[in-house]
Enzyme design. Sequence first.
Site, mmCIF file in Angstrom:
data_model
loop_
_atom_site.group_PDB
_atom_site.id
_atom_site.type_symbol
_atom_site.label_atom_id
_atom_site.label_comp_id
_atom_site.label_asym_id
_atom_site.label_seq_id
_atom_site.Cartn_x
_atom_site.Cartn_y
_atom_site.Cartn_z
ATOM 1 N N ASN A 1 0.654 -6.709 1.929
ATOM 2 C CA ASN A 1 1.112 -6.752 3.297
ATOM 3 C C ASN A 1 0.939 -5.387 3.930
ATOM 4 O OD1 ASN A 1 3.665 -5.447 2.176
ATOM 5 N ND2 ASN A 1 3.764 -7.479 1.250
ATOM 6 N N SER B 1 5.900 -13.715 5.250
ATOM 7 C CA SER B 1 5.912 -13.888 3.790
ATOM 8 C C SER B 1 5.037 -15.055 3.321
ATOM 9 C CB SER B 1 7.355 -14.134 3.334
ATOM 10 O OG SER B 1 7.416 -14.261 1.929
ATOM 11 N N GLY B 2 4.223 -14.804 2.310
ATOM 12 C CA GLY B 2 3.506 -15.874 1.617
ATOM 13 C C GLY B 2 2.564 -16.710 2.451
ATOM 14 N N HIS C 1 0.780 -2.328 1.381
ATOM 15 C CA HIS C 1 1.092 -2.627 -0.005
ATOM 16 C C HIS C 1 0.043 -3.594 -0.522
ATOM 17 C CE1 HIS C 1 3.089 -3.762 -3.631
ATOM 18 N NE2 HIS C 1 3.558 -4.910 -3.197
ATOM 19 N N HIS D 1 -1.815 -5.239 -4.440
ATOM 20 C CA HIS D 1 -1.835 -5.276 -5.900
ATOM 21 C C HIS D 1 -3.281 -5.072 -6.362
ATOM 22 C CE1 HIS D 1 2.227 -7.444 -6.867
ATOM 23 N NE2 HIS D 1 2.323 -6.777 -5.732
ATOM 24 N N ASP E 1 -10.250 14.587 -1.801
ATOM 25 C CA ASP E 1 -10.448 14.394 -0.357
ATOM 26 C C ASP E 1 -9.262 13.671 0.280
ATOM 27 O OD1 ASP E 1 -12.855 15.715 -0.005
ATOM 28 O OD2 ASP E 1 -14.075 13.939 -0.357
ATOM 29 N N HIS F 1 4.795 -2.181 -11.012
ATOM 30 C CA HIS F 1 4.518 -2.999 -9.849
ATOM 31 C C HIS F 1 3.111 -2.714 -9.305
ATOM 32 C CE1 HIS F 1 6.551 -4.790 -5.966
ATOM 33 N NE2 HIS F 1 5.277 -5.100 -6.036
ATOM 34 N N TYR G 1 -14.327 18.629 8.245
ATOM 35 C CA TYR G 1 -14.995 17.378 7.916
ATOM 36 C C TYR G 1 -14.797 16.388 9.062
ATOM 37 C CZ TYR G 1 -16.213 13.122 5.365
ATOM 38 O OH TYR G 1 -16.789 11.941 4.957
#
Lengths: 234, 234, 234, 234
Positions: free
Chosen positions: A28, A44-45, A94, A96, A119, A170, A228
């Site tokens: 998310n 959610s979901g 976030h 996984h 960097d 996690h 840069y």
Amino acid sequence: MLEELKREAYEANIALPKHGLINLTFGNASAIDRSKGIFAIKPSGVDYVFLKPDDMVLVDLDGKQVEGKLRPSSDTPTHRRLFLAFESIGGVVHTHSSHATAFAQAGRSIPIFGTTHADYFFGDIPVTRKMTPQEIATAYEWETGNVIVERFTSAKFDPADFPAVLVNRHAPFTWGHNVAKAVEVSIAVECIAHMALMSLQLEPKLPTIEAELLNKHFKRKHGPGAYYGQTGNC
Amino acid sequence: MLEELKREAYEANIALPKHGLINLTFGNASAIDRSKGIFAIKPSGVDYVFLKPDDMVLVDLDGKQVEGKLRPSSDTPTHRRLFLAFESIGGVVHTHSSHATAFAQAGRSIPIFGTTHADYFFGDIPVTRKMTPQEIATAYEWETGNVIVERFTSAKFDPADFPAVLVNRHAPFTWGHNVAKAVEVSIAVECIAHMALMSLQLEPKLPTIEAELLNKHFKRKHGPGAYYGQTGNC
Amino acid sequence: MLEELKREAYEANIALPKHGLINLTFGNASAIDRSKGIFAIKPSGVDYVFLKPDDMVLVDLDGKQVEGKLRPSSDTPTHRRLFLAFESIGGVVHTHSSHATAFAQAGRSIPIFGTTHADYFFGDIPVTRKMTPQEIATAYEWETGNVIVERFTSAKFDPADFPAVLVNRHAPFTWGHNVAKAVEVSIAVECIAHMALMSLQLEPKLPTIEAELLNKHFKRKHGPGAYYGQTGNC
Amino acid sequence: MLEELKREAYEANIALPKHGLINLTFGNASAIDRSKGIFAIKPSGVDYVFLKPDDMVLVDLDGKQVEGKLRPSSDTPTHRRLFLAFESIGGVVHTHSSHATAFAQAGRSIPIFGTTHADYFFGDIPVTRKMTPQEIATAYEWETGNVIVERFTSAKFDPADFPAVLVNRHAPFTWGHNVAKAVEVSIAVECIAHMALMSLQLEPKLPTIEAELLNKHFKRKHGPGAYYGQTGNC
């Protein structure tokens, strides 16, 4: 309300599967309007394929849902905790993503082995301590934010120097001055984790990058002497 | 001016993400017009998605920007150093491709284990020494070119026999008689690095390829007796 | 007959290569209509590219083919055995997805190292014992189902808590309240296996996740107190 | 002439990059018309993107080019050697697919660890001995075919039971009753190599599959008792 903010959050959310950072609904992104103290976050979901800008849920910094028919991401309290603690950030992501999560599961920070890493980060990508049974049993997602903040406070890390963390057992959280930048950091974290894993296969005792090279690379992209990119402030 | 050169450099730059060699904006390609002593290179920190041929920046061999509204890649001095030292090359490519970078981070050359590697390189893909704090603190990107040149000079390597190098702690640079060939070598380096990593997993002490097989494969593609491809000079 | 069931089974089957879970024709999905005691399953050895909903073969719980011109998957008796033993499931998926199969080949369960895993499984993903020469020589595919059921019965595992298994030397089977859910679990298993393999590279003796975190993550998605997703019952 | 044969060879060649088996121009496929003793093969060093059916080169079993403006693949003598030795095969494919090549480079056969492997091979995928300096110096590509044939003759392997080989330090060759089947085997070899590498990471001393399971899986797909697929002879 806050159509532009919801669109930014939406764009960030759908960028995650596009960059291979998300499996199923694991992940998310949120974007905050600091003047209003309100952030937009994924519901959610919900499958990324069906997500629309208007599905974004608006939540204020007290945790109150101020708009949206859907329930916000179950990770909302973690995002809120980060927005409260890290005042300069404008977005949180976030995921996984596989390689970064492998480090998180092992309770290992991602060691800084090269300039790709330097960097983006001014050192290893830190990992939190494990959460206690009590933290898990009570306000779990809020406490997840707390162990992140504790990690940064105890080490005196500036969230601009370390725009990501691995939550132990996690997965990664990243942030940036806006949510698009937090997505970019998520891509970098995954790529850096993959490279670090392979460098460790080659040299299990590989020392981290020399301080002078770390300084050079981080500073050529960040801070007053940056050169840069087109603006000197990429 | 030099529209064709800019187009070549542009095509090479956008080929990099297409072949999965680039994450984010990590990478750049340049093409030189030897008669004019001018090369075209990617602008710094611009997303590949938005890149246009006209964004290519023209720089001469003294390092002076001779055309282009955007700032050239921060790695421009490294490209310039290579064009000056390796007079037969027409293009340079720099990527942070994951498997090759894993070797660079570990300070390890890529050992030559098979004929895929021998089709492109006349031995291991060399890695530079680490740069000194002084080299890093001063003209860093120019000095990056210098450690590459030093590596080749000290070993008496012909850049045509070894069209790539790993910069220690950093990532690969490749080259070729033109920039399209340098892109091809970048693809080969990444693929070879991946295979070498897996062969090392199977046999951590694997010796490198036998001299006679190396000779055969390299020579069937390169030099006067070449018989691979349609021209004998692929 | 049962057009809707055949379509569900068809959609699940073609989702497998789309998600990179299938190489060649290795894999199959089935969906059951519990009221009729009939399930729809992929025909044997047909390329996914040419599959049509009408190619699905209907088989009853006694193993009799009740519709379809093509021969059903050779793994049909395994699916049937699972539908008979696990009465709450509505779909079964079998793949040879690479990372999960690597664990199966090694005769190893997939250890539960993080919350990604805990969101789907209430512990390690179990592996069956090896099949005996006699089981292999007789009704092989039916006996494959039997060793799965034996694994669950002996450990008193609820198939809802452990919606997948690795058949020793073979590959994963997954299930769910419907076949779409079983496909989702197959994606999760492959992703979890990949992460576990990398975590094991980092920490060969890594202990599994703490009980309190496992409980929290599994329970926030499953059972009466679930609060993940829009329905609390994802 | 032999338009259909050239089309088959062409289709097989372009299938290789589509399935991720080819990097750059590393690879080639050929199809033979046994009644005429002529095979169609890819021209040397031509990019797959530009390949047309008419580019296929026709060569007879004495090695004489009988049609085609382009030079045939430099590996043509290896294909010819295999067509001469293995009289039942109708097509040959050569790739440098990454995981299989990692085994070849290490001089290791691919051990048979599971049923995915057993569905295609009646044991480990064999690796040849290294070639001698003399074999390399003379008719290298023809001698490459010879070491393959030697490996099969000395072990009394039936090419139908072992439709692939790894050439030591080089890469895999596969074959089948037609070239489409040889492509399928190439896909299987790469997938099997990947899984074996991961199983070996989990269990470095993993024994190979039990004889009864190998027999069962190989025989359910091959030979008189086969019952997999629609024809029993997949």
